[in-house]
Write an enzyme that holds these catalytic residues in place. Structure first.
Site, PDB file in Angstrom:
ATOM      1  N   SER A 202       0.838  -1.206   0.000  1.00 42.10           N
ATOM      2  CA  SER A 202       0.000   0.000   0.000  1.00 42.10           C
ATOM      3  C   SER A 202       0.876   1.261   0.000  1.00 42.10           C
ATOM      4  O   SER A 202       1.689   1.433  -0.906  1.00 42.10           O
ATOM      5  CB  SER A 202      -0.949  -0.052   1.209  1.00 42.10           C
ATOM      6  OG  SER A 202      -1.888   0.997   1.160  1.00 42.10           O
ATOM      7  N   ASP A 349      -9.813  -5.587  -3.763  1.00 40.19           N
ATOM      8  CA  ASP A 349      -9.217  -4.396  -3.140  1.00 40.19           C
ATOM      9  C   ASP A 349     -10.115  -3.192  -3.451  1.00 40.19           C
ATOM     10  O   ASP A 349     -10.339  -2.863  -4.618  1.00 40.19           O
ATOM     11  CB  ASP A 349      -7.802  -4.169  -3.705  1.00 40.19           C
ATOM     12  CG  ASP A 349      -7.023  -3.106  -2.940  1.00 40.19           C
ATOM     13  OD1 ASP A 349      -7.613  -2.067  -2.594  1.00 40.19           O
ATOM     14  OD2 ASP A 349      -5.824  -3.313  -2.704  1.00 40.19           O
ATOM     15  N   HIS A 381      -8.344  -4.765   0.672  1.00 37.85           N
ATOM     16  CA  HIS A 381      -7.061  -4.065   0.777  1.00 37.85           C
ATOM     17  C   HIS A 381      -6.344  -4.387   2.099  1.00 37.85           C
ATOM     18  O   HIS A 381      -5.164  -4.724   2.095  1.00 37.85           O
ATOM     19  CB  HIS A 381      -7.285  -2.548   0.660  1.00 37.85           C
ATOM     20  CG  HIS A 381      -6.014  -1.767   0.538  1.00 37.85           C
ATOM     21  ND1 HIS A 381      -5.223  -1.781  -0.594  1.00 37.85           N
ATOM     22  CD2 HIS A 381      -5.374  -0.958   1.417  1.00 37.85           C
ATOM     23  CE1 HIS A 381      -4.167  -0.995  -0.402  1.00 37.85           C
ATOM     24  NE2 HIS A 381      -4.233  -0.491   0.810  1.00 37.85           N
TER      25      HIS A 381
END
Ligand SMILES: *[C@@H]1O[C@H](CO)[C@@H](O)[C@H](O)[C@H]1NC(C)=O
Ligand SMILES: *[C@@H]1O[C@H](CO)[C@@H](O)[C@H](O)[C@H]1NC(C)=O
Ligand SMILES: *[C@@H]1O[C@H](CO)[C@@H](O)[C@H](O)[C@H]1NC(C)=O
Ligand SMILES: *[C@@H]1O[C@H](CO)[C@@H](O)[C@H](O)[C@H]1NC(C)=O
Length: 419
Positions: A202, A349, A381
């Site tokens: 991320s 996600d 996610h």
């Protein structure tokens, strides 16, 4: 006479400068005076300031070095000693800057592997940088990597104050943290032929991926063995659109303040377009400046973040902000990774859409980057952060064995991994 003394003074200051920035003296962890028990907030700690003249040093130069104060090496599992390193780097605006990294030495180092682990801290508040926050909440990945005998470098890739911005600055800060760490070489038990690789999920993948894109131009002497990135947000505008009104609405204030941090005019534009009154106002929005990412997610959860702006979402269409985001954020436009890449992504996600990550993969595959892309049928996610960690560690273990063990070409596969 005046000229002569000026020359002498110049010589003496050059000498002092050369001595100050020569080969680092690695502090002995067993000497108590090297390990003060108190660790201060980065904004209160003089260690986080650059010494005068640092601009003239080359990127990656160690400017300050200490054993991390307090009990960091006790809090983090499988760690024998942790160092804080302040090093010279280059900002998002391509100007001299500096940043801090933490180098963790495992209890039983193999000496053969160095992992540069970019943590997703995603906040404009330097007091929530990993070099400080890990005293309270070190991620499990760190202890696991140290348990494998790897040295682990964890840069504050958003800088103490100077780097700022997103993308470019984070990548350069990451590359220079690796240079600084490698320059400590045998002092930290790293073999001459040690392999090194990057890992980020991320917000951490932003730093890793930009480092990979910029490496060939900025740090051509480096030879990474690989990079593992997951939940990769290739387009920050898309992240803002997707997260608005969701539990991760805090991404809008977090991301927009980080992006504009070192661009005073853009920052002023953003702030000037926040409403001054009403329930969604400037004061509330700017609370993010003193929040960690989890705090911001909790605070702004479910809110319509466009409602904070006088002209709603259109604020980001203004040329001053659009050009900034276009020029300093989109992945895939600044360079080609010179290393094998592992990308892992949850199909579901909801923060960083998998379709956009696939576009980046296709772009890199067209220029023959070796990529393994795993689409996980399970999780979202946040889920993939945990679901993917074991796969990332395993892949990194393979690249540390050598290039011949890594698949070449462009491979996409679907996996079903969930805990
Ligand atoms: C680390 O030090 C802090 C105080 O600075 C203390 O509260 C904490 O219990 C210590 N943790 C460990 C694992 O020693
Ligand atoms: C330490 O390393 C071992 C072996 O890799 C691992 O199983 C364990 O989870 C690690 N401990 C911590 C606290 O991370
Ligand atoms: C990024 O995402 C935004 C919002 O979905 C979209 O308008 C824009 O075209 C995208 N930019 C690129 C370069 O893909
Ligand atoms: C800003 O918003 C907060 C929270 O909704 C509210 O308490 C405060 O009164 C607002 N300020 C102004 C000036 O309207």
């Amino acid at each position: 006479m005046a000229t002569f003394s000026r020359l002498v003074i110049t010589f003496i200051s050059l000498l002092a400068f050369a001595l100050a920035f020569s080969i680092p003296h690695v502090p002995d962890k067993n000497n108590p005076s090297n390990n003060p028990s108190v660790h201060l907030l980065p904004t209160k700690d003089p260690f986080y300031t650059a010494p005068p003249g640092y601009e003239a040093t080359s990127p990656g130069t160690i400017l300050r070095l200490r054993v991390a104060p307090g009990n960091l090496s006790t809090v983090v599992g499988n760690c024998s000693v942790a160092y804080h390193i302040l090093y010279r780097t280059t900002s998002t605006r391509y100007r001299p800057s500096y940043a801090v990294t933490t180098l963790y030495v495992p209890k039983t180092p193999s000496g053969k592997a160095l992992l540069s682990y970019q943590y997703p801290y995603n906040t404009p508040d330097v007091d929530r940088s990993p070099s400080y926050d890990f005293y309270v909440a070190p991620p499990a990945d760190l202890g696991e990597a140290l348990g494998l005998g790897w040295l682990v470098n964890v840069p504050d890739h958003q800088g103490p104050v100077g780097v700022g911005g997103m993308g470019v600055g984070q990548g350069l800060a990451t590359l220079d943290s690796v240079r600084a760490t490698l320059s400590m070489g045998t002092h930290i038990g790293l073999h001459d032929d040690a392999r090194y690789a990057m890992w980020g999920y991320s917000g951490g993948s932003i730093a890793s991926e930009w480092a990979a894109e910029l490496q060939a131009q900025y740090a051509p002497e480096l030879h990474f063995s690989g990079m593992a990135i997951g939940g990769t947000p290739t387009n920050i505008s898309s992240v803002w659109v997707e997260t608005n009104g969701t539990p991760y609405a805090g991404m809008v204030p977090l991301g927009s303040t980080v992006v504009t941090k070192v661009y005073p005019e853009a920052y002023a534009y953003l702030v000037d377009h926040l409403k001054v009154a009403g329930p969604h106002n400037r004061t509330e929005f700017l609370r993010v400046l003193h929040m960690s990412a989890p705090e911001a997610f909790a605070f702004f959860a479910g809110q319509d973040m466009w409602d904070y702006f006088v002209d709603g979402r259109a604020v980001f269409e203004a040329p001053i902000l659009r050009h900034l985001v276009d020029g300093t954020f989109y992945m895939g436009y600044h360079g080609v990774p010179q290393m094998p890449v592992f990308m892992y992504h949850a199909i579901h996600d909801e923060v960083a859409l998998i379709g956009l990550a696939e576009q980046l993969r296709e772009r890199f595959c067209r220029v023959h980057v070796d990529i393994l892309f795993e689409r996980n049928t399970v999780g979202d996610h946040i889920g993939e952060l945990t679901n993917g960690a074991g796969r990332a560690l395993a892949w990194l273990g393979t690249v540390f064995q050598g290039k011949e063990y890594v698949d070449s070409g462009c491979i996409v596969r679907e996996v079903t991994v969930g805990f």
